[in-house]
Design an enzyme around this catalytic site. Structure first.
Site, PDB file in Angstrom:
ATOM      1  N   SER A 154      -2.805  -9.926  17.722  1.00 45.48           N
ATOM      2  CA  SER A 154      -1.507  -9.228  17.656  1.00 45.48           C
ATOM      3  C   SER A 154      -1.629  -7.822  17.079  1.00 45.48           C
ATOM      4  O   SER A 154      -2.581  -7.501  16.369  1.00 45.48           O
ATOM      5  CB  SER A 154      -0.527 -10.002  16.788  1.00 45.48           C
ATOM      6  OG  SER A 154      -0.345 -11.281  17.292  1.00 45.48           O
ATOM      7  N   GLN A 155      -0.608  -7.050  17.384  1.00 39.29           N
ATOM      8  CA  GLN A 155      -0.497  -5.696  16.841  1.00 39.29           C
ATOM      9  C   GLN A 155      -0.434  -5.807  15.308  1.00 39.29           C
ATOM     10  O   GLN A 155       0.297  -6.645  14.777  1.00 39.29           O
ATOM     11  CB  GLN A 155       0.793  -5.094  17.387  1.00 39.29           C
ATOM     12  CG  GLN A 155       1.052  -3.692  16.991  1.00 39.29           C
ATOM     13  CD  GLN A 155       2.377  -3.172  17.551  1.00 39.29           C
ATOM     14  OE1 GLN A 155       3.109  -3.898  18.186  1.00 39.29           O
ATOM     15  NE2 GLN A 155       2.651  -1.916  17.308  1.00 39.29           N
TER      16      GLN A 155
END
Lengths: 304, 822
Positions: A154-155
């Site tokens: 994920s970011q």
């Protein structure tokens, strides 16, 4: 001949230095290059019956070994410390990006600023170790990355928000469903006493387990299996994070959440999180959900 | 091999029919293939731009026309050969390029990959366009005949691809098309009376065999981020069956170790686990499930824990109509609530087959249980024709959450959720009956609100002065269900509604008499958006609210049937500023893909159209001394290209409302348009021989304008009367109605081309290219116009384009000197 030898040494050291400025991975390449270059030189020396390049009185083989040891030691020393510095710099940059995003969205996730403990934890986890080699250089950019097996990491900003929303304490027990690369588990392991993670895709579970062991995360336990039933043996949990796609919230997970606990579920595609679902269990066991947009956006404008 | 223009060789008409049919079939097939590999809207973008191969061909031929025409037969044959080989080869290479649209935000190399895919897929169309254009130039005295066969071939192609995709899987269809093209080389050898025709034919057939064997080795490389790929990562899952049709590629997946447990919208209070299930994926995504039934009613109790179960708690409907039964969950839900009579409608016959055949015992013969009646039909068409009235009409969740929430359906027309459709459903309710529509919950709220707005509009159009008394809206964290009652909602129903919602932790968003204190309790949003919006949509400030809302949630109508289009340009800058900060999902990507396609198509077209002009100048040809005005040529062929597709797309939409079935409606209309346009083109041959091209073109255009305008007014009321007719009669009526319009539409292009052939033959490839570029722009532009202004405007624009083309017909300047060919 002397000139040629000097040039070679300069070029070799220059090359190693350039690689040192680059990354550890590149250093390995540099070493491989040096080794290959030496082998080629050796062959060409033999083929043309040229005299040894430097007359030191040592045997060729021994001379080469010393040369090698010097080079490798030098390069490795440079590169390890330099890599550490470089990645530390990149990590700090990543934290700045997260802080900036928080300022934009603070109101939306009911936070004035990022929890400093979360940021500190993310500042310690070597994110570049959780992505494929070819993506290590961009590991600290504020973006999701593909990690193979159709999965993503994920970011960083989303990782920070999710971790923050869980509101964990240092003696907490936390369950993660969907280990993926193991990055989220590592971040949480920096913050809590016991971290448990379940991954349904076997190769990912094995890979993440090895990785976290190698990085010294002794408080993380990873299991390959179906996350639907949670991890009864270690329940109840103070917090649960479900990063695996599910058509609904598995009732056993809600059951394994302690009163006062929180569960966070990102909703969206593999690359883009559209919203965060937070399940809150009150001290009396009543369960409610909250839907949060990880971005500052009001659907209505003007007068409403 | 140097063949003069007056050679006695006849045009290779059969070859032209074969290759142009194969080209159209290939285009549709690519759309199918890329919908499976990627997502529908990217498939749309990729294939639209690949068709620029036609424009590229025009530009290319302008440069090398003379050289190729000196050796027409080999040039023609080689292009067909390359077309055949590239159908399979280019697809194979293109599908290996891993392109992921979502990564493009951060990774510019994704755009390069996309570009590589465009170029690869444009090649087959480039080759076939070369072959067609070479024949148009070579047999310029018979241009109308050649073009007629081209159109008829395309018409047959559009019909046969529907049949082929029904009987074969996509890759075997690819193999078939490649083989047909290779075989057409053999046909061409005969038609062109080649000296070595036996050898050429034998080599072509051998090539066909090799190609077929190569395609046989190919596999589909599906994006790892699609639902099917993701599920297949789980140990113990396997695809046990697959079916192909134009409606989608179905993959049946069984999971031996980990149960699928598909129950979207399940209450957080539910403690039950769904029984074992089998998943059916459409185009490797969009999962529906078939659930095991061992005769235990309680096993389906989980279906009572969903928002869609609400109507069963308000009264006991005697006859339920389920629109879109899919894997049968809604039928099971009705059976769980002991509904005596259930009518279910499913569009895809193969899904029904799977349930009746392979999983008959697994699903306990669900579709053929007493009291269950299943129809394979399009939902709205079924209701329109139905003479029954129902206690409950359930419109199921037909689309997947992932695709819906990412805005991937923005380009899809949906005639199920329009004001007119809701009116049709409402007219088929018993007094006191309900229409229940369940939608995904999205944040910020979009489609539930659009549906609510559409319902309010539909009720008002039905003459109900009290829409607020007839509507209910509840929401969980994942789904919302809206009910429209045929009659005012009673106090008992409100009590039952409150109990149902409280027991399942669903929030109330609207019921007559709702108070703000009652909302936003269980699934807490930052503000009570749904309740607030419902109040506004039922109040006097509705238009101001719709205007101020950041998404387009205006009611949808049949003329603008884009229920899934929510994008507003006004918010674009705001979202773009947030794109790196988790704001990207706020963008409705489907619409932007369409806009990006248009921009790319326009840029590519400008380059392709301008390049030959530069070349002409370099050839020392004074453009101003051409025998025809270049501006006129440009506009004539551009406008005709735009107009043709505008009318085609505009009227296909009208015929969908008569024929309803999306595949049949499109294929019947498209084939009729192409075949009758071919007939129209064939007739112009006589006009061409007699001269007077301009006048003939103007008559044809007048015909198009009159018929199109008349149809705009007449078709609606006419179809309202015809809608109950049997399908075959409706198809016949459609064909007869399309015939005169298409007949006229087939004339302007060959008339213009013929005029050009005699006046400035070297400009023929350029005109061909201009027309090719216009066709690409046209398809995209027509959809954009329809989204914003409706199909009526698309048709009006088409008429204006044709009229402007009529005015700019390229006349011959008698004072000008002869131009050198390029």
């Amino acid at each position: 001949m002397r000139l040629r030898r000097s040039c070679q040494v300069i070029v070799t050291l220059g090359f190693a230095y350039w690689r040192y400025l680059s990354s550890k991975r590149h250093c390995f390449l540099a070493l491989r290059y040096l080794r290959d270059a030496a082998a080629t030189r050796h062959q060409s020396d033999d083929a043309t019956k040229m005299p040894p390049l430097i007359r030191t009185g040592l045997h060729d083989g021994r001379r080469r070994r010393i040369r090698w040891i010097c080079l490798v030691t030098l390069t490795a020393a440079f590169s390890t410390s330099a890599d550490a510095d470089r990645y530390q710099r990149l990590r700090l940059g990543m934290l700045d990006a997260i802080r900036a995003d928080y300022q934009e969205t603070a109101v939306y996730i009911d936070k004035n600023q990022a929890d400093p403990r979360v940021l500190a934890a993310m500042g310690r986890v070597p994110r570049h170790q959780f992505v494929p080699d070819k993506l290590q250089d961009v590991a600290y950019e504020n973006r999701p990355l593909p990690i193979g097996h159709g999965q993503t990491i994920s970011q960083p900003y989303i990782v920070a928000v999710m971790t923050d929303l869980l509101g964990v304490q240092s003696d907490d027990r936390v369950l993660e469903v969907g280990t993926g690369s193991g990055y989220q588990a590592a971040v949480l392991a920096e913050l809590v006493a016991h971290m448990y993670s379940i991954e349904i895709v076997e190769p990912l579970a094995i890979q993440a387990n090895k990785r976290l062991q190698r990085l010294g995360y002794a408080n993380v336990a990873i299991r390959h299996g179906d996350g639907y039933y949670g991890w009864e043996q270690h329940a109840p949990f103070d917090a649960i994070i479900v990063t695996a796609a599910a058509s609904h919230i598995p009732p056993p997970l809600i059951a394994q959440l302690k009163p006062g606990g929180r569960m966070v579920i990102p909703v969206g595609t593999r690359f883009l999180v559209q919203e965060l679902l937070m399940v809150v269990k009150d001290s009396d066991g009543a369960v409610t959900t909250r839907q949060l947009l990880p971005v500052r956006f009001v659907p209505l404008t003007g007068g409403h | 091999m140097n063949e003069g223009p007056h050679s006695t060789v006849r045009p290779p008409l059969l070859t032209i029919v074969l290759i142009s049919g194969a080209a159209l079939a290939y285009e549709v097939l690519l759309m199918r293939l890329f919908s499976i590999l990627q997502w529908h809207h990217f498939a749309y973008m990729i294939i639209s731009l690949a068709l620029l191969g036609y424009g590229m061909s025009g530009t290319f031929l302008c440069f090398v026309q003379k050289r190729l025409m000196q050796r027409f037969t080999p040039s023609f044959m080689i292009n067909i050969l390359l077309f055949g080989v590239s159908t399979a080869a280019c697809f194979q290479v293109a599908q290996q390029i891993s392109f992921n649209a979502e990564e493009a935000l951060w990774d510019p190399s994704q755009l390069l990959r996309l570009f590589a895919i465009y170029v690869l897929l444009a090649l087959p169309f480039f080759f076939v366009a070369n072959a067609l254009a070479l024949s148009l130039i070579r047999f310029r005295e018979q241009v109308s005949r050649v073009y007629a066969y081209d159109l008829v071939g395309a018409g047959l192609g559009s019909l046969s691809i529907v049949f082929l995709t029904f009987v074969l899987h996509p890759l075997p269809v690819l193999m078939f098309l490649g083989t047909v093209v290779m075989a057409s080389v053999a046909v061409a050898a005969w038609e062109l009376s080649m000296d070595a025709r036996v050898k050429v034919a034998a080599s072509a057939l051998l090539g066909a065999l090799v190609l077929a064997l190569a395609v046989n080795q190919m596999d589909l490389t599906i994006s790892p981020y699609k639902g099917l790929s993701q599920t297949l990562r789980v140990a113990g899952t396997k695809v046990v069956d697959s079916r192909s049709s134009p409606l989608g590629y179905l993959s049946v997946l069984e999971s031996e170790q980990v149960p699928l447990r598909h129950a979207p919208g399940l209450s957080i209070k539910a403690a039950v686990e769904p029984p074992p299930q089998v998943a059916v994926f459409t185009d490797a995504d969009n999962m529906t499930v078939i659930t095991a039934d061992r005769g235990e009613r309680d096993a389906f109790a989980y279906l009572d824990e969903m928002t869609s179960a609400l109507p069963y708690h308000l009264n006991s409907p005697g006859h339920v109509l389920i629109l879109g039964s899919g894997g049968g969950a809604d039928i099971q839900q009705a059976r769980f609530h002991r509904v005596p009579r259930i009518t279910a409608v499913e569009l895809n016959p193969q899904l029904v087959d799977i349930m009746r055949d392979r999983y008959r015992d697994f699903a306990n013969n669900l579709l053929d249980q007493d009291g269950v009646d299943v129809h394979i039909s399009e939902a709205r068409g079924f209701v329109t024709r139905s003479r029954d009235r129902y206690g409950l009409i359930q419109l199921a969740l037909l689309d997947s959450f992932a695709a819906s929430s990412a805005g991937l359906y923005a380009l899809n027309e949906s005639y199920l959720y329009t004001v007119e459709a809701l009116q049709v459903y409402l007219r088929h309710l018993e007094p006191g009956g309900y229409l229940a529509i369940t939608r995904w919950i999205k944040l910020p709220p979009r489609d539930t609100l659009k549906l609510f707005a559409t319902a309010v509009e539909a009720l008002q159009r039905e003459g109900r002065a009290d829409p607020d008394r007839r509507l209910l809206l509840i929401r969980g964290w994942q789904t919302s269900t809206m009910l429209i009652k045929n009659g005012p909602i009673s106090d008992q129903e409100i009590i039952a509604l409150k109990t149902f919602a409280a027991d399942r932790a669903f929030d109330l968003a609207w019921y007559p008499g709702i108070a703000e204190a009652e909302v936003n309790h269980y699934n807490v949003l930052r503000q009570p958006y749904y309740y607030g919006a419902a109040m506004e949509l039922l109040g006097s400030q509705r238009s101001a609210f719709l205007n101020n809302y950041k998404y387009d949630i205006r009611p949808t109508f049949d003329d603008r049937p884009y229920f899934f289009h929510f994008f507003k340009w006004r918010v674009f800058p705001e979202i773009m500023a947030l794109r790196g900060r988790g704001g990207m999902p706020l963008l409705e990507i489907g619409y932007l893909v369409l806009v990006a396609t248009l921009i790319k198509a326009v840029i590519a077209s400008v380059v392709l159209i301008v390049l030959p002009l530069i070349y002409l100048r370099r050839q020392n040809t004074s453009i101003v001394h051409e025998r025809v005005s270049l501006a006129r040529v440009l506009w004539y062929f551009f406008a005709v290209g735009l107009g043709f597709l505008f009318i085609e797309i505009g009227f296909i939409q009208k015929f969908i409302l008569l024929l309803h079935h999306p595949v049949y409606a499109v294929s019947v209309s498209l084939t009729s348009f192409l075949v009758f346009a071919g007939a129209g083109s064939a007739v112009t041959q006589r006009v061409v021989s007699a001269g007077g091209h301009g006048r003939a073109a103007r008559y044809a255009i007048m015909g198009i304008a009159l018929i199109a305008i008349a149809y705009t007014w007449l078709l609606g009321p006419l179809f309202a009367h015809l809608v109950a007719l049997p399908m075959t009669l409706k198809v016949l009526v459609s064909v007869l109605l399309i015939a005169p319009l298409a007949y006229c539409m087939g004339m302007p292009f060959p008339l213009g081309l013929s005029q050009l052939s005699s006046a400035a033959s070297h400009l023929v490839p350029w005109a061909w290219g201009v027309n090719g570029c216009a066709s690409v722009i046209s398809a995209v532009l027509a959809t954009l116009c329809a989204i914003h202004f409706g199909f009526a405007v698309v048709i009006t624009l088409a008429v204006l384009l044709y009229i402007s083309a009529g005015v700019s017909f390229p006349r011959v300047r008698h004072t000008a000197g002869a131009a050198k060919p390029c």
